[in-house]
Write a protein that holds these residues in place. Structure first.
Motif, PDB file in Angstrom:
ATOM      1  N   ARG A 147       1.082  -0.848  -0.150  1.00 51.96           N
ATOM      2  CA  ARG A 147       0.640   0.115   0.209  1.00 51.96           C
ATOM      3  C   ARG A 147       1.373   1.507  -0.166  1.00 51.96           C
ATOM      4  N   LEU A 148       0.617   2.403  -0.953  1.00 56.03           N
ATOM      5  CA  LEU A 148       0.776   3.636  -0.584  1.00 56.03           C
ATOM      6  C   LEU A 148      -0.375   4.747  -0.244  1.00 56.03           C
ATOM      7  N   GLY A 149       0.028   5.501   0.638  1.00 58.06           N
ATOM      8  CA  GLY A 149      -1.355   5.890   0.924  1.00 58.06           C
ATOM      9  C   GLY A 149      -2.264   5.013   1.449  1.00 58.06           C
ATOM     10  N   VAL A 150      -3.705   5.312   1.283  1.00 56.98           N
ATOM     11  CA  VAL A 150      -4.832   4.320   1.498  1.00 56.98           C
ATOM     12  C   VAL A 150      -5.008   3.946   0.147  1.00 56.98           C
ATOM     13  N   GLN A 151      -3.630   3.906  -1.227  1.00 61.45           N
ATOM     14  CA  GLN A 151      -4.103   2.953  -2.193  1.00 61.45           C
ATOM     15  C   GLN A 151      -2.665   1.839  -2.480  1.00 61.45           C
ATOM     16  N   ASP A 152      -4.138   0.212  -2.862  1.00 61.57           N
ATOM     17  CA  ASP A 152      -3.301  -0.908  -2.609  1.00 61.57           C
ATOM     18  C   ASP A 152      -2.911  -0.478  -3.862  1.00 61.57           C
ATOM     19  N   PHE A 153      -1.647  -1.542  -4.192  1.00 57.33           N
ATOM     20  CA  PHE A 153      -1.077  -1.840  -5.327  1.00 57.33           C
ATOM     21  C   PHE A 153      -0.522  -3.006  -5.196  1.00 57.33           C
ATOM     22  N   THR A 154      -0.672  -3.537  -6.459  1.00 57.73           N
ATOM     23  CA  THR A 154       0.066  -5.149  -6.416  1.00 57.73           C
ATOM     24  C   THR A 154       1.371  -5.299  -7.477  1.00 57.73           C
ATOM     25  N   LEU A 155       2.416  -5.529  -6.815  1.00 58.24           N
ATOM     26  CA  LEU A 155       3.921  -6.095  -6.914  1.00 58.24           C
ATOM     27  C   LEU A 155       3.596  -7.243  -8.268  1.00 58.24           C
TER      28      LEU A 155
END
Length: 825
Positions: A147-155
């Motif tokens: 997560r960056l901030g409140v946003q989820d990401f997939t590596l």
């Protein structure tokens, strides 16, 4: 020269090594510069770049860029915390890109997939790529989420290489690349948050870059844009390489001075062997000038040979090791044969050989024929005639001028060459003191025959002592200076850190979050102190109505954006040194309190005006006071503070430092970033560690340069031992005939070398300490302390080097049969 060149091996070795070191440094520097020029567009990510501070370009500003370029890519960069489920978190340098990125070059990923595919959304979760170091720290594998901030990401992949990555080594965290659009709901790019936007441009062929820059500056003037283009795609790296290369070349000149000592010794030894020939020439009517020119031509031819060997080595070694060197460099390099650095090294070598060879040549030419026939120079002149002294002085002056011109820094060159001259003088004085010291110590050697023989040799063979102390001592002196400077710098960093350094800098705290943050810290018993201040960034564009660069030059305050704060009252521990702080609730024309030391460096006075561009708005204020700001205490420090009314309505965030017990640091970072995901915590210790690593890399490069000087000095030392091999055999034969054992003879040779090596080491320490003090006092402006561990190692190293050179030839002398040798004499 048909009579042989025996003894000139040292001459050729010393000159070739010194020239090779200079040529190699110059070749590597030229290769890096050529690589930066060749890949300028790829390093920059386009033909040109326009950077804005803490905002994106407006619609009208973007239209200007679109009209100028054939393609435009918009990116944003900022620091943030990457977090994973389970509590792991780490600082990362986020690079947010658009669909057009990259305009030039390619992003290399593992597994090798296109960047568009890597950043695409899957099931509503956008993709991201990051450096392996960050993934390892977070315990992530491809396919995991963060997560960056409140946003989820997939590596989706590991980031291997990407264009415009030349500044990565100076970043506080490894890079993560995401789509800008995917950060819309992250809370990381709101008004007042700390980020910079970059617009990379592909320009039509034949575009006048200066005209394009002028057009952008005029159209976006209120935004205080910063322009870069492919002519210097990595200006920071280019400047760093140029300055480090110049410094290494100046260290190489120390090696040249050591080689010069070997040149002078070799020429003197060669001329001593040619005494009968010189005597014959003078008896047959040859003038002083004829004798001088004959041997000057011979030395000149040998100089050209030594320089040629050095150039081949200096150009060939970087080519042979190109792949290894490139793998260690954080920037591109294009290795090849570069005439400029080779010509520079050749000129250095020729001038140095001339400076050191003229003196013995002039003395040989001026010696009376009767003295020559007696094979004794001592009865001749000790000082050359005025014309020869003038020639020597002119050659030395030419060497100084050439060094200053090539280095581009007259002050550094004069300090360096003055230091070399001072070190040579100190070493020469130490060599002259060797004989009186040996005489004084003779009383201690009455029952120690080996020591008595060693001291007697030191006392009577002054020429040998001078050659050893000068050749070995100057190389050790350079290493001593490097060790003292490195230790002083590291010690200053350690001393100037406060006893209780802040644990974290927290940035991007929003105005509506600062009260909650302060309350959280106040409730934590492990937190001893919190300092907080509102912060925005601004660019000083004008000083007293003139462009800032015209007034301040290249001062760091006007080179980029700087922190600006505001407050009604002076913050705690603020010392006003001139002028007065504005009254509380002041609502008049903008007033500025400026850092005292930086103001003096720029030449500012009370009443001067500064124009600061903050987020596209020009604010012109009057300097009403100066105050002390210590940027070395790891706390909050602002060059400029303004009255609150001057910045009313400007979007901004808060910055805070937290002083806490080490055991609580992880929990504090976790609690803050969990509650406010937009806030970034920067561990102070990690930032200091990265700076120390950078300094360590520079120190290693400088030490290698100093080591080359020591190698040259060791070559002179070996030459001196080789020249004395015949006298060693004769001495061993005499001592054997008088009943001395092989053990006593060998011990006397070893003790002689150890005494001279220790003397060279002690003199080198004195020279290194003086050099370290000068750099600390006048360059670094910090307190100097002698680094005794480095000093002791130098003395030990000097003894070992002298023993190695001496014993390599002394062992052969022990095998001589007295009757055979003495009969031949």
């Amino acid at each position: 020269m048909r009579g042989g060149l025996r003894g000139f091996g040292v001459f050729l070795t010393c000159l070739a090594l010194a020239v090779a070191a200079l040529a190699a440094v110059g070749t590597v520097r030229a290769a890096i510069q050529a690589g930066l020029e060749r890949d300028g567009a790829a390093l920059l990510g386009g033909d040109a770049e326009v950077q804005l501070t803490y905002r994106f370009a407006s619609k009208d500003e973007r239209a200007v860029l679109d009209r100028l370029a054939t393609a435009v890519s918009e990116t944003a960069e900022f620091r943030s915390m990457a977090t994973v489920e389970g509590g792991e978190r780490a600082l990362t340098q986020v690079k947010a890109v658009d669909d057009a990125y990259p305009l030039v070059g390619a992003v290399t990923l593992s597994p090798p997939i296109p960047l568009d595919q890597a950043l695409a959304s899957d099931g509503g979760i956008p993709g991201a790529v990051m450096k392996q170091a960050l993934a390892t720290r977070l315990g992530l594998s491809v396919g995991d989420r963060f997560r960056l901030g409140v946003q989820d990401f997939t590596l989706t992949a590991i980031l291997d290489r990407f264009p415009d990555d030349t500044g990565e080594g100076l970043a506080l965290g490894p890079v993560t690349i995401v789509r800008t659009a995917d950060l819309a709901d992250s809370g990381l790019l709101g008004p007042g948050t700390l980020f910079s936007s970059q617009y990379r441009l592909l320009l039509p062929p034949g575009t006048d870059l200066d005209a394009a820059q002028a057009e952008v500056t005029e159209a976006l003037g209120n935004a205080a844009p910063r322009w870069r283009d492919a002519r210097e795609g990595a200006p920071g790296l280019s400047t760093f390489v140029e300055r480090l290369g110049s410094f290494l070349v100046l260290i190489g000149l120390s090696g040249l001075a050591v080689g010069g000592v070997g040149v002078a010794a070799a020429v003197r030894a060669y001329l001593d062997e040619k005494l009968p020939v010189i005597a014959t020439l003078k008896t047959l009517g040859a003038s002083r000038g004829t004798v001088f020119l004959v041997y000057l031509l011979q030395v000149g031819l040998l100089t050209l040979a030594g320089v040629a060997i050095g150039l081949v080595l200096g150009a060939g070694l970087p080519l042979a090791l190109a792949s290894l060197i490139q793998s260690r460099l954080p920037m591109p390099a294009s290795f090849g044969i570069y005439p400029g650095p080779l010509a520079e090294a050749a000129l250095y070598g020729i001038l140095a050989a001339l400076v050191f060879a003229l003196w013995p040549l002039a003395l040989a030419a001026e010696t009376r024929a009767a003295v020559l026939f007696r094979s004794a120079v001592a009865g001749g002149r000790r000082l050359p005639r005025a014309p020869y002294l003038a020639m020597t002085g002119a050659a030395a002056l030419a060497l100084v001028v050439v060094a200053a011109v090539f280095s581009g820094n007259w002050r550094l060159t004069l300090w360096t060459l003055g230091g070399i001259a001072g070190a040579l003088g100190l070493l020469a004085l130490s060599a002259q003191l060797a004989a009186p010291l040996a005489r004084a110590l003779m009383r201690l050697a009455r029952a120690r025959p080996a020591l008595r023989l060693a001291l007697g040799a030191v006392r009577t063979r002054r020429a040998e002592a001078s050659a050893v102390v000068l050749s070995l001592g100057l190389g050790l002196a350079v290493l001593a200076a490097v060790g003292q400077i490195d230790g002083t710098l590291r010690g200053a960093i350690a001393r100037e850190m406060p006893e209780v350094a802040p644990s974290f800098f927290f940035v991007d705290l929003q105005p509506d979050q600062i009260d909650g943050f302060s309350a959280m810290m106040a409730e934590n018993p492990a937190v001893s102190r919190v300092e907080a201040a509102p912060m925005m960034r601004g660019v000083v564009t004008r000083i007293n109505g003139r462009p800032a660069e015209e007034v301040a030059g290249d001062h760091w305050v006007v080179r980029g954006d700087r922190g600006v704060t505001y407050s009604d009252n002076p913050p705690a521990r603020t010392t006003i040194t001139a002028g007065e702080w504005w009254p509380a609730d002041y609502n008049g024309p903008p007033l500025i309190s400026f850092a005292e030391e930086e103001a003096a460096e720029i030449g500012l006075s009370l009443g001067d005006t500064l124009t600061v561009n903050i987020m596209g708005r020009d604010i012109t204020g009057i300097i009403g006071s100066f105050r002390k700001v210590d940027f070395r205490n790891a706390g909050i420090g602002f060059v400029m503070s303004m009255n609150p009314a001057a910045l009313r309505g400007a979007p901004h965030t808060w910055i805070a430092t937290v002083y806490a017990e080490p055991r609580a640091e992880d929990a504090i970072l976790r609690d803050v970033t969990n509650r406010w995901p937009n806030v970034t915590g920067i561990p102070v210790g990690e930032a200091i560690e990265r700076a120390s690593d950078l300094l360590g890399g520079i120190a290693v490069a400088v030490r290698w340069g100093a080591a080359a000087t020591l190698v040259t000095g060791f070559a002179v030392l070996v030459g001196t031992a080789l020249a004395g091999a015949r006298s060693r055999r004769y001495e061993a034969a005499i001592l054997k005939a008088l009943g001395a054992s092989r053990a006593v003879i060998l011990a006397s040779f070893a003790l002689r070398a150890a005494i001279l090596g220790a003397l060279a080491g002690l003199a080198a320490i004195a020279a290194g300490v003086v050099a370290g003090w000068a750099v600390a006092r006048f360059v670094l402006e910090v307190d100097h302390a002698v680094i005794w561990s480095s000093a002791i190692l130098l003395v030990v190293g000097g003894v070992i080097a002298a023993l190695a050179a001496e014993l390599g030839f002394a062992l052969r002398a022990l095998g001589v049969k007295p009757a055979t040798l003495l009969k031949s004499e």
